[in-house]
Design a protein around this motif. Structure first.
Motif, PDB file in Angstrom:
ATOM      1  N   GLU A   1      -4.343  -3.988  12.005  1.00  0.00           N
ATOM      2  CA  GLU A   1      -4.787  -2.613  12.232  1.00  0.00           C
ATOM      3  C   GLU A   1      -3.622  -1.660  12.010  1.00  0.00           C
ATOM      4  OE1 GLU A   1      -7.004  -1.877  15.766  1.00  0.00           O
ATOM      5  OE2 GLU A   1      -8.162  -3.719  15.530  1.00  0.00           O
ATOM      6  N   LEU A   2      -3.822  -0.716  11.112  1.00  0.00           N
ATOM      7  CA  LEU A   2      -2.807   0.278  10.784  1.00  0.00           C
ATOM      8  C   LEU A   2      -3.385   1.666  10.988  1.00  0.00           C
ATOM      9  CD1 LEU A   2      -1.513  -1.321   7.466  1.00  0.00           C
ATOM     10  CD2 LEU A   2      -0.437  -1.461   9.712  1.00  0.00           C
ATOM     11  N   LEU A   3      -2.530   2.649  10.999  1.00  0.00           N
ATOM     12  CA  LEU A   3      -2.931   4.029  11.187  1.00  0.00           C
ATOM     13  C   LEU A   3      -2.388   4.838  10.020  1.00  0.00           C
ATOM     14  CD1 LEU A   3      -4.247   5.850  13.396  1.00  0.00           C
ATOM     15  CD2 LEU A   3      -1.953   6.240  14.251  1.00  0.00           C
ATOM     16  N   ILE A   4      -3.259   5.615   9.378  1.00  0.00           N
ATOM     17  CA  ILE A   4      -2.825   6.513   8.307  1.00  0.00           C
ATOM     18  C   ILE A   4      -2.907   7.928   8.850  1.00  0.00           C
ATOM     19  CG2 ILE A   4      -3.270   7.381   5.990  1.00  0.00           C
ATOM     20  CD1 ILE A   4      -4.506   4.700   5.305  1.00  0.00           C
ATOM     21  N   LEU A   5      -1.794   8.641   8.817  1.00  0.00           N
ATOM     22  CA  LEU A   5      -1.793  10.020   9.308  1.00  0.00           C
ATOM     23  C   LEU A   5      -0.916  10.893   8.442  1.00  0.00           C
ATOM     24  CD1 LEU A   5       1.064   9.927  11.278  1.00  0.00           C
ATOM     25  CD2 LEU A   5      -0.571   8.855  12.717  1.00  0.00           C
ATOM     26  N   ARG A   6      -1.128  12.183   8.566  1.00  0.00           N
ATOM     27  CA  ARG A   6      -0.302  13.144   7.836  1.00  0.00           C
ATOM     28  C   ARG A   6       1.020  13.308   8.587  1.00  0.00           C
ATOM     29  NH1 ARG A   6      -2.764  16.053   3.927  1.00  0.00           N
ATOM     30  NH2 ARG A   6      -5.031  15.921   3.829  1.00  0.00           N
TER      31      ARG A   6
ATOM     32  N   ILE B   1       0.861  -1.172   0.000  1.00  0.00           N
ATOM     33  CA  ILE B   1       0.000   0.000   0.000  1.00  0.00           C
ATOM     34  C   ILE B   1       0.901   1.226   0.000  1.00  0.00           C
ATOM     35  CG2 ILE B   1      -0.246  -0.079   2.510  1.00  0.00           C
ATOM     36  CD1 ILE B   1      -3.076   1.079   2.099  1.00  0.00           C
ATOM     37  N   ARG B   2       0.563   2.169  -0.841  1.00  0.00           N
ATOM     38  CA  ARG B   2       1.366   3.391  -0.957  1.00  0.00           C
ATOM     39  C   ARG B   2       0.492   4.574  -0.606  1.00  0.00           C
ATOM     40  NH1 ARG B   2       2.191   6.945  -5.261  1.00  0.00           N
ATOM     41  NH2 ARG B   2       0.960   5.560  -6.566  1.00  0.00           N
ATOM     42  N   PRO B   3       0.823   5.261   0.475  1.00  0.00           N
ATOM     43  CA  PRO B   3       0.041   6.442   0.831  1.00  0.00           C
ATOM     44  C   PRO B   3       0.305   7.586  -0.146  1.00  0.00           C
ATOM     45  CG  PRO B   3       1.869   6.162   2.341  1.00  0.00           C
ATOM     46  CD  PRO B   3       1.887   4.985   1.413  1.00  0.00           C
ATOM     47  N   LEU B   4      -0.654   8.483  -0.254  1.00  0.00           N
ATOM     48  CA  LEU B   4      -0.529   9.614  -1.159  1.00  0.00           C
ATOM     49  C   LEU B   4      -0.011  10.852  -0.445  1.00  0.00           C
ATOM     50  CD1 LEU B   4      -3.874   9.204  -3.126  1.00  0.00           C
ATOM     51  CD2 LEU B   4      -1.587   8.466  -3.804  1.00  0.00           C
ATOM     52  N   HIS B   5       0.653  11.699  -1.186  1.00  0.00           N
ATOM     53  CA  HIS B   5       1.124  13.021  -0.755  1.00  0.00           C
ATOM     54  C   HIS B   5       1.947  12.939   0.531  1.00  0.00           C
ATOM     55  CE1 HIS B   5      -1.389  14.329  -3.999  1.00  0.00           C
ATOM     56  NE2 HIS B   5      -2.457  13.795  -3.414  1.00  0.00           N
ATOM     57  N   ASP B   6       1.515  13.617   1.598  1.00  0.00           N
ATOM     58  CA  ASP B   6       2.300  13.680   2.831  1.00  0.00           C
ATOM     59  C   ASP B   6       1.774  12.718   3.891  1.00  0.00           C
ATOM     60  OD1 ASP B   6      -0.051  15.066   3.304  1.00  0.00           O
ATOM     61  OD2 ASP B   6       0.905  16.467   4.697  1.00  0.00           O
ATOM     62  N   ARG B   7       1.096  11.669   3.459  1.00  0.00           N
ATOM     63  CA  ARG B   7       0.542  10.711   4.416  1.00  0.00           C
ATOM     64  C   ARG B   7       1.545   9.596   4.701  1.00  0.00           C
ATOM     65  NH1 ARG B   7      -3.773  12.722   1.771  1.00  0.00           N
ATOM     66  NH2 ARG B   7      -5.532  13.380   3.046  1.00  0.00           N
ATOM     67  N   VAL B   8       1.401   9.033   5.908  1.00  0.00           N
ATOM     68  CA  VAL B   8       2.309   8.011   6.411  1.00  0.00           C
ATOM     69  C   VAL B   8       1.461   6.870   6.972  1.00  0.00           C
ATOM     70  CG1 VAL B   8       4.115   7.561   8.115  1.00  0.00           C
ATOM     71  CG2 VAL B   8       4.004   9.791   7.016  1.00  0.00           C
TER      72      VAL B   8
ATOM     73  N   VAL C   1      -7.279   1.992  10.009  1.00  0.00           N
ATOM     74  CA  VAL C   1      -7.757   1.131   8.931  1.00  0.00           C
ATOM     75  C   VAL C   1      -7.334  -0.299   9.234  1.00  0.00           C
ATOM     76  CG1 VAL C   1      -7.718   2.915   7.141  1.00  0.00           C
ATOM     77  CG2 VAL C   1      -5.702   1.524   7.507  1.00  0.00           C
ATOM     78  N   LYS C   2      -8.075  -1.250   8.682  1.00  0.00           N
ATOM     79  CA  LYS C   2      -7.732  -2.652   8.865  1.00  0.00           C
ATOM     80  C   LYS C   2      -7.468  -3.244   7.486  1.00  0.00           C
ATOM     81  CE  LYS C   2      -9.081  -6.544  11.651  1.00  0.00           C
ATOM     82  NZ  LYS C   2     -10.017  -7.023  12.650  1.00  0.00           N
ATOM     83  N   ILE C   3      -6.243  -3.721   7.279  1.00  0.00           N
ATOM     84  CA  ILE C   3      -5.842  -4.296   6.008  1.00  0.00           C
ATOM     85  C   ILE C   3      -5.245  -5.668   6.289  1.00  0.00           C
ATOM     86  CG2 ILE C   3      -4.338  -4.055   4.004  1.00  0.00           C
ATOM     87  CD1 ILE C   3      -4.475  -1.015   4.467  1.00  0.00           C
ATOM     88  N   ASP C   4      -5.796  -6.685   5.651  1.00  0.00           N
ATOM     89  CA  ASP C   4      -5.345  -8.070   5.857  1.00  0.00           C
ATOM     90  C   ASP C   4      -5.304  -8.429   7.342  1.00  0.00           C
ATOM     91  OD1 ASP C   4      -5.113  -8.499   3.153  1.00  0.00           O
ATOM     92  OD2 ASP C   4      -2.957  -8.086   3.097  1.00  0.00           O
ATOM     93  N   ASP C   5      -6.367  -8.097   8.072  1.00  0.00           N
ATOM     94  CA  ASP C   5      -6.501  -8.390   9.506  1.00  0.00           C
ATOM     95  C   ASP C   5      -5.434  -7.716  10.365  1.00  0.00           C
ATOM     96  OD1 ASP C   5      -8.794  -9.926   9.149  1.00  0.00           O
ATOM     97  OD2 ASP C   5      -7.618 -11.729   8.745  1.00  0.00           O
TER      98      ASP C   5
END
Length: 104
Positions: free
Chosen positions: A83-88, A5-12, A77-81
């Motif tokens: 739990e991850l966090l997407i933040l700027r 998964i590749r976040p966009l712009h300034d997201r991590v 978010v939950k991806i493939d069981d």
């Protein structure tokens, strides 16, 4: 199975780092009363924001960095069981740098 998964712009994308169970005064704190950790490992970073001239501004964090973030930062978010966090990037409070043990 690993999902790319590749976040966009300034997201991590960050994976929370669970702290070891702490016993305070001989009392074990149940999982339901524990706060979520505010420390995590950077899994992926975006390419960066663009400035007013259209140039990319690279991020200061990179995959593998251990970071601190605010208690209510980001989107879970939950991806493939998992739990991850997407933040700027500006929601990241700091990078945890461990001192290397020097021999000599």
């Amino acid at each position: 199975m690993e999902t790319n998964i590749r976040p966009l712009h300034d997201r991590v994308i960050v994976r929370r780092i669970e702290e070891t169970e702490q016993v305070r005064g001989g009392i074990i704190i149940p999982d339901t009363a524990k706060e979520k950790p505010q420390q995590g490992e950077v899994i992926a970073v975006g390419e960066g924001k663009r400035d007013k001239d259209g140039k990319r501004i690279p991020l200061d964090v990179k995959p593998g960095d251990r970071v601190l973030f605010g208690k209510y930062s980001g989107t879970e978010v939950k991806i493939d069981d998992e739990e991850l966090l997407i933040l700027r990037e500006d929601e990241i409070l700091g990078i945890v740098e461990r001192a290397e043990t020097k021999q000599g």
